[in-house]
Scaffold this motif. Structure first.
Motif, PDB file in Angstrom:
ATOM      1  N   SER A  41      14.703  36.691   2.324  1.00 34.13           N
ATOM      2  CA  SER A  41      13.582  35.768   2.503  1.00 34.13           C
ATOM      3  C   SER A  41      13.823  34.428   1.816  1.00 34.13           C
ATOM      4  O   SER A  41      12.892  33.798   1.310  1.00 34.13           O
ATOM      5  N   ASN A  42      15.092  34.009   1.768  1.00 28.08           N
ATOM      6  CA  ASN A  42      15.432  32.692   1.227  1.00 28.08           C
ATOM      7  C   ASN A  42      15.004  32.523  -0.227  1.00 28.08           C
ATOM      8  O   ASN A  42      14.576  31.456  -0.655  1.00 28.08           O
ATOM      9  N   ASN A  43      15.074  33.627  -0.991  1.00 30.60           N
ATOM     10  CA  ASN A  43      14.781  33.594  -2.422  1.00 30.60           C
ATOM     11  C   ASN A  43      13.353  33.149  -2.738  1.00 30.60           C
ATOM     12  O   ASN A  43      13.092  32.507  -3.753  1.00 30.60           O
ATOM     13  N   GLN A  44      12.416  33.496  -1.865  1.00 34.58           N
ATOM     14  CA  GLN A  44      11.015  33.211  -2.178  1.00 34.58           C
ATOM     15  C   GLN A  44      10.581  34.033  -3.386  1.00 34.58           C
ATOM     16  O   GLN A  44      11.128  35.100  -3.673  1.00 34.58           O
TER      17      GLN A  44
ATOM     18  N   ARG B 144       2.555  35.858  -2.025  1.00 32.90           N
ATOM     19  CA  ARG B 144       3.320  34.599  -2.079  1.00 32.90           C
ATOM     20  C   ARG B 144       2.467  33.402  -1.685  1.00 32.90           C
ATOM     21  O   ARG B 144       2.683  32.296  -2.199  1.00 32.90           O
TER      22      ARG B 144
END
Length: 511
Positions: A131-134, A431
């Motif tokens: 998750s793109n380093n969320q 998030r």
């Protein structure tokens, strides 16, 4: 003649003193040992955070360290969860709990639970690695409410104590059955400010709505029983004059009560009074209902009805199908329509599959199915309400966690799919509530549900999850699935509103 040693060894003054001392010492030791046994609490621990309640043998509590609650089928996936959790650093994660009756004695429920845990883990893996380093990272823990959710209280109390450091619990998913104990658990959790995302709860009275908010912070990813009934009616175009309702007369089961109510509205113009049966207090038990279904099957043969709406749990549904297979009028075709409990029967060894080939069609409103969003010859996929891309992403995650050795993966009952989507909804809210990299406040997570719509919807593997202001999915896709002699067969997607949502996926205004 008296033995001379008798007086010299055993009855001397010295021997009497020694003997008396030993006897008193043994008595003192026994008394101390007895008092210690009475005053020292029995060690009923199973693992850190898990123990056997007084009077029970089940291990109840919360664990994210690989403990499988003495359920062999969960051993591999529990270990994989622990390994993923072990890669997280303190302070960088929020915890999501999966609250389920992990030690259920029902074989079908245990299968459902295994698949839900696997699906939830697949979403945890995706959130942390794809998750793109969320942020924050997600820690997953398993919370056991015991067989029949009888021990929901200690599990919920443990979760309430985990909202601070080091756990930072921010959401609870799972919540898989529409029962009174589950209702109590959801009430207690949401009252404590903990966001809850239901996976397979469908009862209409386990919701919030206009003018009522009994469960503040509750969201659901499955349609209600009323939505399932509406979807079935739009799919089948049932003639009420040739339809009859068979329902459970036992009150207090939120699933059957609300499904019965929804079906009753559809059949308001039916000329037949409903046929009743009464399931055992524990509806997973066989009880005497098979005898009742034999009589109901006989009565159906005397009517003009060709469609039966069934409101009951899966054990009784299986008995009813078996009874219809042995009906005296096998020349008369019947179609049975029911709710998502039908998904349990795909792997039920007691189902008479030959009954399904005797003019008997059994279809149910599933919560998810692996073929619903996959292209196939002769099938046109809806342009809205879900997508092949979202489902294929789920499949890629399941392939990834297979490499983590989570045990055999089966998707046909839809449980892994819907649990994955529920976990995705929890992660989405956590998030969305995260500002400046800091963990969100506990209550802020449940406040996100009104904004999970439009372009902020969750693109679930089961279909779009567009929540209304009360946390309920709007016009959620309902796969209609047919039981066959082989395995459940996807038939068509149906919609509570009669057609897919628009591309905006914005719920209409409500009072």
């Amino acid at each position: 003649m008296p033995n001379p040693l008798r007086y010299r060894v055993f009855y001397t003054t010295r021997q009497k003193i020694v003997t008396s001392t030993l006897v008193l010492a043994l008595l003192a030791w026994g008394a101390v040992h007895a008092i210690d046994r009475l005053t020292t609490p029995e060690d009923r621990s199973c693992a850190p955070g898990v123990a056997r309640p007084v009077g029970g043998d089940e291990c109840v509590g919360v664990s994210g360290d690989g403990y499988a609650f003495e359920v062999p089928a969960l051993k591999d996936v529990a270990k994989a969860i622990a390994e993923e959790n072990g890669r997280l650093k303190a302070g960088e994660y929020a915890t999501v709990a999966l609250l389920l009756p992990l030690t259920s004695t029902s074989p079908s429920m245990r299968t459902k639970i295994l698949h839900e845990v696997q699906g939830a883990f697949a979403q945890q893996y995706e959130a942390n690695n794809r998750s793109n380093n969320q942020v924050p990272k997600i820690r997953l823990v398993l919370a056991n409410t015991g067989n029949g959710n009888a021990h929901w209280r200690p599990a919920v109390d443990a979760l309430k104590a985990m909202t601070g450091a080091p756990h930072h619990l921010r959401a609870v998913s799972g919540i898989a059955t529409s029962s009174t104990p589950v209702r109590h658990a959801v009430t207690e959790l949401t009252r404590s400010g903990i966001a809850v995302v239901g996976t397979t709860i469908t009862a209409d009275d386990l919701t919030n709505g206009p003018g009522r908010k009994p469960f503040p912070g509750l969201a659901r990813v499955s349609p209600t029983n009323s939505d399932e009934a509406d979807a079935l009616s739009h799919f089948g175009r049932v003639n009420a004059a040739k339809a009859i309702l068979v329902h459970d007369a036992r009150d207090g089961d939120h699933y059957t009560d609300t499904l019965k109510g929804a079906f009753s509205k559809l059949l308001a113009k039916s000329p037949y009074q409903p046929q009743l049966f009464t399931s055992p207090k524990d509806p997973t038990l066989e009880g005497p209902t098979a005898n009742t279904f034999r009589q109901i099957a006989h009565l159906l043969c005397t009517t003009r009805a060709d469609t039966v709406f069934f409101a009951g749990r899966h054990t009784q549904l299986r008995q009813f199908i078996n009874a219809l297979g042995a009906r005296g009028c096998t020349h008369r075709p019947f179609t049975v329509l029911t709710g998502d409990e039908g998904s349990y029967l795909g792997a039920d060894p007691q189902l008479d599959r030959n009954a399904l080939g005797k003019g008997l069609t059994v279809r149910y409103a599933a919560l998810a199915h692996p073929d619903a969003w996959r292209a196939a010859p002769g099938r046109t996929l809806p342009k809205a309400g879900g997508s092949t891309a979202a489902y294929e992403r789920f499949r890629s995650m399941m392939d990834a966690v297979r490499a983590e050795e989570v045990g055999p993966v089966e998707l046909s009952d839809g449980q892994a799919i819907i649990a994955y989507d529920a976990m995705a909804t929890a992660v989405h809210a956590i998030r969305q509530a995260t500002v400046g990299g800091r963990l969100p406040a506990l209550e802020d997570v449940g406040l996100q549900w009104p904004q999970v719509t439009g372009d902020l919807r969750v693109r679930g593997a089961s279909g779009w999850i567009c929540l209304d202001n009360h946390g309920n999915p709007y016009n959620k896709a309902v796969p209609v699935v047919e039981l066959t002699r082989d395995k459940p067969r996807f038939v068509q997607i149906a919609w509570p509103e009669g057609k897919p949502p628009t591309g905006e996926c914005m719920p209409p205004r409500t009072p």
